[in-house]
Design a protein around this motif. Structure first.
Motif, PDB file in Angstrom:
ATOM      1  N   UNK A  11       0.840  -1.209   0.000  1.00 51.76           N
ATOM      2  CA  UNK A  11       0.000   0.000   0.000  1.00 51.76           C
ATOM      3  C   UNK A  11       0.871   1.254   0.000  1.00 51.76           C
ATOM      4  N   UNK A  12       1.929   1.254   0.797  1.00 53.47           N
ATOM      5  CA  UNK A  12       2.851   2.386   0.842  1.00 53.47           C
ATOM      6  C   UNK A  12       3.487   2.596  -0.526  1.00 53.47           C
ATOM      7  N   UNK A  13       3.919   1.509  -1.150  1.00 47.40           N
ATOM      8  CA  UNK A  13       4.550   1.603  -2.474  1.00 47.40           C
ATOM      9  C   UNK A  13       3.623   2.293  -3.469  1.00 47.40           C
ATOM     10  N   UNK A  14       2.376   1.875  -3.520  1.00 47.83           N
ATOM     11  CA  UNK A  14       1.420   2.480  -4.443  1.00 47.83           C
ATOM     12  C   UNK A  14       1.085   3.918  -4.040  1.00 47.83           C
ATOM     13  N   UNK A  15       0.965   4.171  -2.745  1.00 45.07           N
ATOM     14  CA  UNK A  15       0.631   5.519  -2.266  1.00 45.07           C
ATOM     15  C   UNK A  15       1.709   6.540  -2.617  1.00 45.07           C
ATOM     16  N   UNK A  16       2.957   6.116  -2.651  1.00 42.61           N
ATOM     17  CA  UNK A  16       4.039   7.060  -2.958  1.00 42.61           C
ATOM     18  C   UNK A  16       4.384   7.084  -4.443  1.00 42.61           C
ATOM     19  N   UNK A  17       3.616   6.348  -5.251  1.00 45.67           N
ATOM     20  CA  UNK A  17       3.741   6.489  -6.692  1.00 45.67           C
ATOM     21  C   UNK A  17       4.408   5.359  -7.449  1.00 45.67           C
ATOM     22  N   UNK A  18       4.773   4.291  -6.783  1.00 38.09           N
ATOM     23  CA  UNK A  18       5.370   3.155  -7.489  1.00 38.09           C
ATOM     24  C   UNK A  18       4.274   2.283  -8.082  1.00 38.09           C
ATOM     25  N   UNK A  19       4.546   1.731  -9.252  1.00 40.06           N
ATOM     26  CA  UNK A  19       3.585   0.885  -9.935  1.00 40.06           C
ATOM     27  C   UNK A  19       3.660  -0.566  -9.524  1.00 40.06           C
ATOM     28  N   UNK A  20       4.718  -0.910  -8.791  1.00 43.77           N
ATOM     29  CA  UNK A  20       4.837  -2.294  -8.327  1.00 43.77           C
ATOM     30  C   UNK A  20       5.635  -2.338  -7.028  1.00 43.77           C
ATOM     31  N   UNK A  21       5.378  -3.361  -6.263  1.00 44.07           N
ATOM     32  CA  UNK A  21       6.103  -3.554  -5.018  1.00 44.07           C
ATOM     33  C   UNK A  21       7.578  -3.823  -5.283  1.00 44.07           C
ATOM     34  N   UNK A  22       7.881  -4.582  -6.314  1.00 39.95           N
ATOM     35  CA  UNK A  22       9.280  -4.908  -6.584  1.00 39.95           C
ATOM     36  C   UNK A  22      10.077  -3.659  -6.947  1.00 39.95           C
ATOM     37  N   UNK A  30      18.225   0.359  -2.704  1.00 36.35           N
ATOM     38  CA  UNK A  30      19.314   1.170  -3.256  1.00 36.35           C
ATOM     39  C   UNK A  30      19.620   2.384  -2.376  1.00 36.35           C
ATOM     40  N   UNK A  31      18.590   2.988  -1.816  1.00 39.14           N
ATOM     41  CA  UNK A  31      18.766   4.182  -0.988  1.00 39.14           C
ATOM     42  C   UNK A  31      19.216   3.885   0.435  1.00 39.14           C
ATOM     43  N   UNK A  32      18.736   2.781   0.994  1.00 42.10           N
ATOM     44  CA  UNK A  32      18.968   2.535   2.421  1.00 42.10           C
ATOM     45  C   UNK A  32      19.863   1.341   2.713  1.00 42.10           C
ATOM     46  N   UNK A  33      20.022   0.460   1.732  1.00 45.14           N
ATOM     47  CA  UNK A  33      20.803  -0.744   1.962  1.00 45.14           C
ATOM     48  C   UNK A  33      20.031  -1.862   2.624  1.00 45.14           C
ATOM     49  N   UNK A  34      18.713  -1.660   2.785  1.00 47.72           N
ATOM     50  CA  UNK A  34      17.865  -2.709   3.381  1.00 47.72           C
ATOM     51  C   UNK A  34      16.499  -2.672   2.741  1.00 47.72           C
ATOM     52  N   UNK A  35      15.762  -3.750   2.914  1.00 42.64           N
ATOM     53  CA  UNK A  35      14.410  -3.787   2.377  1.00 42.64           C
ATOM     54  C   UNK A  35      13.470  -2.971   3.273  1.00 42.64           C
ATOM     55  N   UNK A  36      12.322  -2.578   2.743  1.00 44.14           N
ATOM     56  CA  UNK A  36      11.357  -1.865   3.577  1.00 44.14           C
ATOM     57  C   UNK A  36      10.939  -2.675   4.812  1.00 44.14           C
ATOM     58  N   UNK A  37      10.797  -3.967   4.659  1.00 43.66           N
ATOM     59  CA  UNK A  37      10.400  -4.817   5.781  1.00 43.66           C
ATOM     60  C   UNK A  37      11.481  -4.848   6.857  1.00 43.66           C
TER      61      UNK A  37
END
Length: 51
Positions: A11-22, A30-37
């Motif tokens: 939901x966060x991914x789509x809310x911030x404008x990404x078309x897919x979770x991947x 790439x930005x943080x060095x870790x996954x969102x989870x």
């Protein structure tokens, strides 16, 4: 949104404008060095004194 809530990462991914979770996961990694989870878990662990 990741640190302070229980909103699903998809939901966060789509809310911030990404078309897919991947795509969101790749950009976030790439930005943080870790996954969102993993990022979200780090806040939960630190609030329990585990981090």
């Amino acid at each position: 949104m990741l640190a302070g809530g229980d909103v699903p990462v998809t939901r966060i991914a789509y809310d911030v404008g990404y078309g897919s979770l991947s795509a969101f996961n790749a950009a976030f990694r790439d930005l943080t060095g870790m996954t969102p989870t993993t990022y979200r878990a780090s806040f939960r662990d630190s609030s329990r004194g585990l981090h």
